[in-house]
Enzyme design. Structure first.
Site, short mmCIF file in Angstrom:
data_model
loop_
_atom_site.label_atom_id
_atom_site.label_comp_id
_atom_site.label_asym_id
_atom_site.label_seq_id
_atom_site.Cartn_x
_atom_site.Cartn_y
_atom_site.Cartn_z
N LYS A 22 0.85 -1.27 -0.02
CA LYS A 22 0.13 0.07 0.08
C LYS A 22 0.91 1.25 0.07
CE LYS A 22 -1.64 1.62 4.06
NZ LYS A 22 -1.25 3.19 4.34
N ASN A 23 1.87 1.28 0.91
CA ASN A 23 2.61 2.56 1.00
C ASN A 23 3.64 2.86 0.10
OD1 ASN A 23 1.06 3.15 3.20
ND2 ASN A 23 2.83 2.42 4.57
N CYS A 118 -5.13 13.36 12.17
CA CYS A 118 -4.98 11.99 11.94
C CYS A 118 -5.23 11.33 13.23
CB CYS A 118 -3.82 11.75 11.12
SG CYS A 118 -3.26 9.95 11.40
N ARG A 123 1.27 14.99 12.63
CA ARG A 123 1.83 14.62 11.29
C ARG A 123 1.54 15.91 10.70
NH1 ARG A 123 -0.78 8.99 9.28
NH2 ARG A 123 1.15 9.08 8.14
N ASP A 308 4.69 0.58 12.05
CA ASP A 308 3.66 0.24 11.48
C ASP A 308 3.19 -1.34 12.17
OD1 ASP A 308 3.45 1.90 8.39
OD2 ASP A 308 3.33 2.29 10.54
N ARG A 400 -8.71 -0.09 4.62
CA ARG A 400 -7.65 0.87 4.10
C ARG A 400 -6.54 0.27 3.58
NH1 ARG A 400 -6.80 6.36 7.06
NH2 ARG A 400 -5.58 6.44 5.34
C1 EPZ Z 1 4.67 6.86 6.10
O1 EPZ Z 1 3.81 7.91 6.52
C2 EPZ Z 1 3.87 5.72 6.01
N1 EPZ Z 1 2.65 6.05 5.03
C3 EPZ Z 1 3.29 5.38 7.47
O2 EPZ Z 1 2.18 4.30 7.41
C4 EPZ Z 1 4.20 5.21 8.43
O3 EPZ Z 1 3.91 4.94 9.59
C5 EPZ Z 1 5.27 6.25 8.29
O4 EPZ Z 1 5.60 6.62 6.85
C6 EPZ Z 1 6.81 5.99 9.17
O5 EPZ Z 1 7.15 4.73 8.83
C7 EPZ Z 1 2.65 6.03 3.88
O6 EPZ Z 1 3.93 5.60 3.40
C8 EPZ Z 1 1.63 6.43 2.89
P1 EPZ Z 1 6.80 10.37 8.11
P2 EPZ Z 1 4.50 9.51 6.49
O7 EPZ Z 1 6.65 11.58 6.96
O8 EPZ Z 1 5.41 9.54 5.29
C9 EPZ Z 1 6.88 13.61 11.48
C10 EPZ Z 1 0.45 2.98 7.94
O9 EPZ Z 1 -0.09 2.70 8.84
N2 EPZ Z 1 6.99 14.62 10.30
O10 EPZ Z 1 8.02 9.44 8.09
O11 EPZ Z 1 3.57 10.59 6.82
C11 EPZ Z 1 5.39 12.96 11.50
O12 EPZ Z 1 4.56 13.72 12.32
C12 EPZ Z 1 0.91 4.48 7.65
O13 EPZ Z 1 0.42 2.60 6.57
C13 EPZ Z 1 6.97 16.09 10.72
O14 EPZ Z 1 7.27 16.36 11.81
O15 EPZ Z 1 5.56 9.56 7.73
C14 EPZ Z 1 5.67 11.32 12.11
O16 EPZ Z 1 5.76 11.90 13.57
C15 EPZ Z 1 0.88 5.35 9.23
N3 EPZ Z 1 7.01 16.63 9.64
C16 EPZ Z 1 7.03 11.30 11.70
O17 EPZ Z 1 7.70 12.43 11.17
C17 EPZ Z 1 7.04 16.55 8.33
O18 EPZ Z 1 7.19 17.26 7.40
C18 EPZ Z 1 7.21 10.19 10.73
O19 EPZ Z 1 6.33 11.02 9.55
C19 EPZ Z 1 6.76 15.19 7.99
C20 EPZ Z 1 6.88 14.10 9.06
#
Ligand code: EPZ
Length: 421
Positions: A22-23, A118, A123, A308, A400
């Site tokens: 998915k991701n 969320c 996020r 995850d 989802r």
């Molecule tokens: C991806 O989300 C995945 N989703 C998430 O999977 C996964 O948990 C996450 O990566 C971490 O591995 C997809 O790929 C579609 P991040 P993403 O940007 O890209 C903070 C699932 O269950 N952050 O690495 O949104 C954020 O708040 C989902 O399949 C900032 O602060 O993850 C979080 O605490 C859930 N500022 C942390 O970093 C930013 O600009 C990780 O976020 C971006 C992120």
């Protein structure tokens, strides 16, 4: 709203095919915007999130057609002239924000709604924004939308991420493929989904080095062409089902499963007393004799233990022999499954980002509520070995991210059914 009813039914046994990730898909689909030629994705999972992403792309003017029972997705952006990603769609799925970089590269402008709240955390998108601004974009927040402009096009830059954000790495990497000059992303995310996206972009003519490491270098090219790309297997789905024979006993073969995508997770399971054997078709997982040993888990960016899979691991450790400490370092609110597991008799103490899980002999089935995608499946895992019946409500969360979830669990002998209420 549908519910899923699980009855503890003893050891499980059989084979489960692992679907496409998915991701990975949610990062690959926006790449169509980088070229007017067709992008075809194969091994696409049939999930609600993929449907939402398809809706979003259609709203941007992308033509989409799903073939072969949804496993093949043909995308064409020839007529994609709309740079606006509307709140009505974006609010349904945060990963909609992955059109920001590609829209900016295609149109020199993008208007993308912020996703909004969320369940698992605030996020924010500050890392996405600062990365794209480094490429020359001007971005401001107005009426809940990010308004991005790069009237003179994007230019390559040295970018240092304060945190290895998966989405920000994907957005910046896609935008940089047709920027003028060289872009380097330092402290880039290293997830296998990033490697898969880089593979697809390279097949489209991009020049990318270092994907999978914390330093990615992208040489801008004039244009990208079409490609056909197979989506990598879903390591999170794989890890989830690997836990079924560990929680319930028995053995399960994950067809298409790959140990290299889940090294930390596999090592942690082996530390707990699980045997994982690579087979010609994937991975065979079985619980060794005796109880599962308690282990400590700390979620980290890849290649560390995946956030995850934290909820699913907590379900397992709820009946381990001893006390386990789980530390969630990626999201600020990702323990919502804990109170639901406690309704089943788990002994869990939450203290900020740390959960202390004292193993109990057996969980008892109970009505519980799914709160987010991964929490929902952790409750099903807990129900597999619990005494009696577990009813998981709000299973739309499951749709989802888990394709044919009842069929897959039934396929290994679980007593599980979906009921409409
Ligand atoms: C991806 O989300 C995945 N989703 C998430 O999977 C996964 O948990 C996450 O990566 C971490 O591995 C997809 O790929 C579609 P991040 P993403 O940007 O890209 C903070 C699932 O269950 N952050 O690495 O949104 C954020 O708040 C989902 O399949 C900032 O602060 O993850 C979080 O605490 C859930 N500022 C942390 O970093 C930013 O600009 C990780 O976020 C971006 C992120």
């Amino acid at each position: 709203m549908d519910s899923i009813v699980v009855k503890g039914n003893g050891p499980v046994k059989g084979k489960i095919p692992v679907a496409g990730a998915k991701n990975a898909c949610l990062g690959l689909m926006p790449a169509t915007l980088l070229s007017d030629e067709p992008l075809t994705l194969t091994n696409v999972p049939r999930l609600a999130d993929i449907e939402t992403a398809t809706q979003l792309l259609r709203s941007l003017g992308v033509e989409t057609s799903s073939l072969q029972d949804g496993q093949v997705l043909a995308l064409s952006s020839q007529g994609a002239d709309n740079p606006l990603a509307h709140y009505d769609i974006v609010r349904k799925m945060r990963a909609s924000n992955l059109v920001l970089g590609p829209l900016l590269a295609r149109h020199g402008k993008a208007i993308v709604s912020l996703p909004g709240g969320c369940a698992i955390g605030a996020r924010p998108m500050d890392i996405h924004v600062s990365g794209l601004e480094a490429l020359g974009a001007r971005i401001e927040l107005k009426d809940g939308y990010l308004h991005a402009e790069a009237p003179n096009g994007l230019k390559g830059a040295q970018i240092d991420f304060r945190f290895a954000s998966v989405g920000a790495t994907e957005n910046v990497m896609m935008a940089a493929t047709t920027a003028k000059g060289t872009t380097v992303i330092n402290n880039a995310a290293r997830e296998p989904e990033i490697v898969d996206l880089a593979r697809c972009l390279t097949a489209m003519g991009a020049q990318i080095d270092g994907a999978g490491t914390d330093r990615i270098e992208i040489q801008g090219v004039d244009r990208l062409h079409g490609a056909t790309h197979p989506v990598v297997v879903d390591r999170i789905e794989q890890g989830t089902y690997m836990l079924a024979p560990v929680v319930a006993g028995g053995d399960v073969e994950l067809i298409g499963g790959r140990r290299d995508l889940l090294q930390s997770f596999c090592e942690k399971l082996e530390e707990a007393g699980v045997s994982i054997t690579e087979t010609a078709d994937g991975l065979l997982v079985k619980r060794q004799d005796g109880p599962i040993r308690a282990v400590d888990v700390r979620t980290e960016v890849y290649p560390g233990f995946p956030t995850d899979l934290q909820a699913q691991m907590m379900a397992l450790l709820s009946t381990a022999d001893g006390t386990s400490v789980l530390e969630e370092t990626i999201f600020e609110n990702r323990f919502m499954h804990a109170p639901e597991l406690m309704r089943m008799g788990a002994d869990i103490e939450i203290n900020g980002a740390t959960a202390t899980v004292r193993g109990v002999k057996q969980l008892k089935g109970a009505p519980v509520m799914a709160t987010d995608l991964r929490a929902s499946v952790s409750l099903i895992l807990a129900g597999l070995a619990a005494e009696g019946e577990t009813i998981v409500s709000r299973v739309y969360h499951l749709d989802r991210g888990y394709e044919h979830v009842v069929r897959k669990f039934r396929g290994i002998g679980a007593n599980i059914e979906r009921i409409s209420s």
